[in-house]
Design a protein around this motif. Structure first.
Motif, PDB file in Angstrom:
ATOM      1  N   ASP A 123      41.401  28.606  42.839  1.00 49.76           N
ATOM      2  CA  ASP A 123      41.255  29.249  41.713  1.00 49.76           C
ATOM      3  C   ASP A 123      41.803  30.618  41.579  1.00 49.76           C
ATOM      4  OD1 ASP A 123      39.262  30.119  43.066  1.00 49.76           O
ATOM      5  OD2 ASP A 123      37.633  30.203  41.329  1.00 49.76           O
ATOM      6  N   VAL A 124      42.555  31.201  42.604  1.00 45.36           N
ATOM      7  CA  VAL A 124      43.115  32.327  42.838  1.00 45.36           C
ATOM      8  C   VAL A 124      44.582  32.518  42.045  1.00 45.36           C
ATOM      9  CG1 VAL A 124      44.027  34.228  44.135  1.00 45.36           C
ATOM     10  CG2 VAL A 124      42.220  33.181  44.798  1.00 45.36           C
ATOM     11  N   ILE A 125      44.594  33.588  40.847  1.00 46.52           N
ATOM     12  CA  ILE A 125      45.974  33.319  40.122  1.00 46.52           C
ATOM     13  C   ILE A 125      46.360  34.722  40.076  1.00 46.52           C
ATOM     14  CG2 ILE A 125      45.068  31.339  39.064  1.00 46.52           C
ATOM     15  CD1 ILE A 125      44.231  33.222  36.559  1.00 46.52           C
ATOM     16  N   ARG A 126      47.872  34.705  39.893  1.00 48.60           N
ATOM     17  CA  ARG A 126      48.433  35.979  40.017  1.00 48.60           C
ATOM     18  C   ARG A 126      48.391  36.476  38.296  1.00 48.60           C
ATOM     19  NH1 ARG A 126      53.115  38.448  42.729  1.00 48.60           N
ATOM     20  NH2 ARG A 126      53.513  40.428  41.799  1.00 48.60           N
ATOM     21  N   LEU A 127      48.263  37.831  38.386  1.00 48.27           N
ATOM     22  CA  LEU A 127      48.237  38.475  36.967  1.00 48.27           C
ATOM     23  C   LEU A 127      49.155  39.482  36.514  1.00 48.27           C
ATOM     24  CD1 LEU A 127      44.368  39.459  37.080  1.00 48.27           C
ATOM     25  CD2 LEU A 127      45.245  37.323  36.011  1.00 48.27           C
ATOM     26  N   THR A 128      49.542  39.435  35.581  1.00 44.07           N
ATOM     27  CA  THR A 128      50.574  40.672  35.161  1.00 44.07           C
ATOM     28  C   THR A 128      49.828  41.766  34.896  1.00 44.07           C
ATOM     29  OG1 THR A 128      50.332  40.209  32.828  1.00 44.07           O
ATOM     30  CG2 THR A 128      52.026  39.028  33.708  1.00 44.07           C
ATOM     31  N   GLY A 145      50.565  45.410  39.986  1.00 49.60           N
ATOM     32  CA  GLY A 145      50.348  44.108  39.701  1.00 49.60           C
ATOM     33  C   GLY A 145      49.019  43.708  40.388  1.00 49.60           C
ATOM     34  N   GLY A 146      48.843  42.423  40.649  1.00 51.44           N
ATOM     35  CA  GLY A 146      47.541  41.971  41.298  1.00 51.44           C
ATOM     36  C   GLY A 146      47.357  40.414  40.919  1.00 51.44           C
ATOM     37  N   PHE A 147      46.075  39.927  41.352  1.00 48.35           N
ATOM     38  CA  PHE A 147      45.711  38.675  41.178  1.00 48.35           C
ATOM     39  C   PHE A 147      43.947  38.595  41.122  1.00 48.35           C
ATOM     40  CE2 PHE A 147      46.281  38.977  45.898  1.00 48.35           C
ATOM     41  CZ  PHE A 147      44.995  38.558  46.610  1.00 48.35           C
ATOM     42  N   LEU A 148      43.747  37.746  40.188  1.00 46.01           N
ATOM     43  CA  LEU A 148      42.372  37.252  40.071  1.00 46.01           C
ATOM     44  C   LEU A 148      41.806  36.303  41.028  1.00 46.01           C
ATOM     45  CD1 LEU A 148      39.735  37.851  38.301  1.00 46.01           C
ATOM     46  CD2 LEU A 148      40.512  35.699  36.917  1.00 46.01           C
ATOM     47  N   VAL A 149      40.499  36.762  41.700  1.00 44.54           N
ATOM     48  CA  VAL A 149      39.591  36.024  42.593  1.00 44.54           C
ATOM     49  C   VAL A 149      38.347  35.559  41.686  1.00 44.54           C
ATOM     50  CG1 VAL A 149      38.789  35.402  44.836  1.00 44.54           C
ATOM     51  CG2 VAL A 149      40.623  37.009  44.634  1.00 44.54           C
ATOM     52  N   PRO A 150      38.184  34.634  40.830  1.00 40.78           N
ATOM     53  CA  PRO A 150      37.142  34.475  40.045  1.00 40.78           C
ATOM     54  C   PRO A 150      35.718  34.340  40.650  1.00 40.78           C
ATOM     55  CG  PRO A 150      38.768  33.071  39.397  1.00 40.78           C
ATOM     56  CD  PRO A 150      39.208  33.590  40.573  1.00 40.78           C
ATOM     57  N   GLY A 151      35.726  33.947  41.994  1.00 40.66           N
ATOM     58  CA  GLY A 151      34.505  33.574  42.673  1.00 40.66           C
ATOM     59  C   GLY A 151      33.776  34.647  43.189  1.00 40.66           C
TER      60      GLY A 151
END
Length: 466
Positions: A123-128, A145-151
């Motif tokens: 579920d890791v996704i790139r973010l603007t 920039g970055g990415f999200l690690v929801p868990g």
């Protein structure tokens, strides 16, 4: 409950070290049906590397792909999520963002996302940049920039291992504190251990000695399977009012040597920045340096400019038991019934349950012939989270002893009377958070001294208030 062992008793396992890994190991083996004793050299558990960390439950998204560390974190994460409801362990599902602040870091993001996916964190996704700022509006607009690690989650780093060991005790395990290992000998099919608290006989020894893992190996098997290289991490803790600045764990793009500086809330309602990564020789020096703390504060302000308006409530440092290699250092000597668990570094809190399961199922299976306990006793943890119901909000708690952290008299008394009672001021702090608030015990230490009289090996007036 009888917590002191009979010297003539034969244990299946003697676990050396009462950190988070040792506590999880004791729980696992007791539930498997073994006779277990845990030996801790300090007056209380969690007095070494486990007393100072960032209190994040990691998914293992950035662990080396296919490594033992990655496997144990993944399993430990799953086990913790299942266990926290049973034990009422607090958890704050805040998620994390890995952020790049320059073009070099930004160029590594896709590689890190691919690594996370290979590690099963899908579920890791790139973010603007705009998505990042929409999620955290107080962030500096300099973010690239970055990415999200929801868990990724925030947890209580002390109530968890305390609950693990308490469950071991309630189901037949034993613990001996002030029991530093002095020497030992293997005699055919069992060990004789000499400790400062007497002798112990056990069929198998498991060293979970953290910062002293190599020392224990030397004392028992005559050689070091690895060398511990203590790595200090200093932290700055902002006042509780600063917790509203950020709701997500902010992680940096890691380097080859460190995960870098983290900004996150704590489960106790503060906001934390750290750790540093400083190699040193001392296994005990957890001092902080003014200039380093200033740099940490400034790094936090660089990321969240509004932090300049908030005060520092506390500072601390932890020591990580790093070794020559990045991966965990596990060695099982079947011919000597000896398991060495070392080099756990900074991910022990996340991996402990998985590591204990791995050792029990994969490494020790040939020495186990036990029947798992059916319907084991499950203790309830102390709920010290500012994001969950607290004892002071209920009735008949006696009085509030520590107003900074809203600790009640009932909580103090329970910590002194439970199956694993606090035996030092530091142990009491970790069980209740008394004297860990903004005044650092200035207003409550007198009451604490009175309530704990006769319970500690060293009265509060004689203890080191570190």
């Amino acid at each position: 409950m009888q917590l002191q062992s009979n010297n003539s008793k034969m244990f299946d396992f003697a676990i050396i070290g009462g950190g988070v890994v040792g506590c999880a190991m004791a729980r696992q083996l007791v539930l498997d049906g073994a006779k277990v004793i845990l030996l801790e050299k300090a007056a209380d558990i969690l007095d070494g590397a486990s007393k100072g960390n960032s209190a994040i439950l990691h998914t293992g998204f950035d662990a080396p792909v296919g490594s033992l560390e990655q496997k144990c974190i993944t399993k430990g994460y799953e086990d913790y999520l299942a266990l926290h409801e049973q034990m009422e362990l607090p958890i704050l599902k805040s998620g994390a963002m890995v952020l790049a602040w320059n073009t070099q870091q930004e160029a590594k993001l896709d590689e890190l996302i691919d690594q996370a996916h290979q590690n099963g964190v899908a579920d890791v996704i790139r973010l603007t940049r705009q998505q990042i700022l929409d999620r955290e509006p107080n962030l500096s607009p300099n973010v690239k920039g970055g990415f999200l690690v929801p868990g990724e989650c925030l947890i209580d780093p002390w109530s968890s291992p305390h609950a693990y060991l308490t469950q071991a005790l309630l189901n037949g395990g034993e613990v001996r504190r002030n029991a530093e290992l002095l020497s030992g000998s293997f005699e055919g099919d069992h060990w004789h251990l000499n400790t400062q608290a007497g002798s112990i006989t056990a069929r198998t020894v498991i060293s979970c000695a953290g910062l002293y893992g190599d020392v224990v190996n030397q004392r028992l098997i005559g050689k070091k399977l690895f060398s511990i290289r203590p790595r200090k991490g200093q932290f700055v803790v902002f006042d509780k009012a600063a917790s509203k600045v950020s709701s997500t764990i902010i992680l940096p793009v890691p380097t080859a040597t460190t995960k870098g500086i983290v900004v996150c809330r704590t489960i106790f309602g503060n906001l934390l920045i750290g750790p540093t990564a400083e190699e040193q020789e001392s296994r005990t020096d957890a001092s902080t340096e003014r200039e380093t703390l200033r740099d940490l504060r400034q790094k936090g302000i660089d990321m969240f400019p509004t932090l300049a308006n908030y005060d520092i409530a506390a500072t601390y440092a932890g020591l990580r038991p790093a070794s020559e290699e990045k991966d965990y250092r596990l060695t099982y000597l079947a011919e000597q019934n000896y398991l060495s668990v070392g080099g756990i570094r900074s991910t022990g809190l996340s991996s402990a349950l998985g590591l204990a399961r791995y050792c029990a199922e994969e490494l020790l299976k040939s020495s186990k012939n036990f029947s798992a306990i059916k319907g084991p006793i499950i203790p309830k943890a102390n709920r010290l989270s500012d994001y969950h119901p607290r004892d002071w909000q209920g009735s008949d708690h006696g009085e509030i002893v520590c107003h900074c952290e809203m600790v009640t008299k009932r909580e103090i008394e329970q910590a002194l009377q439970d199956p694993l009672p606090a035996k030092s001021l530091q142990g009491l702090k970790r069980r209740t958070r008394a004297a860990m608030g903004r005044c650092q015990g200035f207003n409550c230490m007198g009451t604490l001294a009175s309530l704990t009289e006769g319970h500690f090996d060293r009265p509060i007036g004689e203890a080191d208030h570190d």
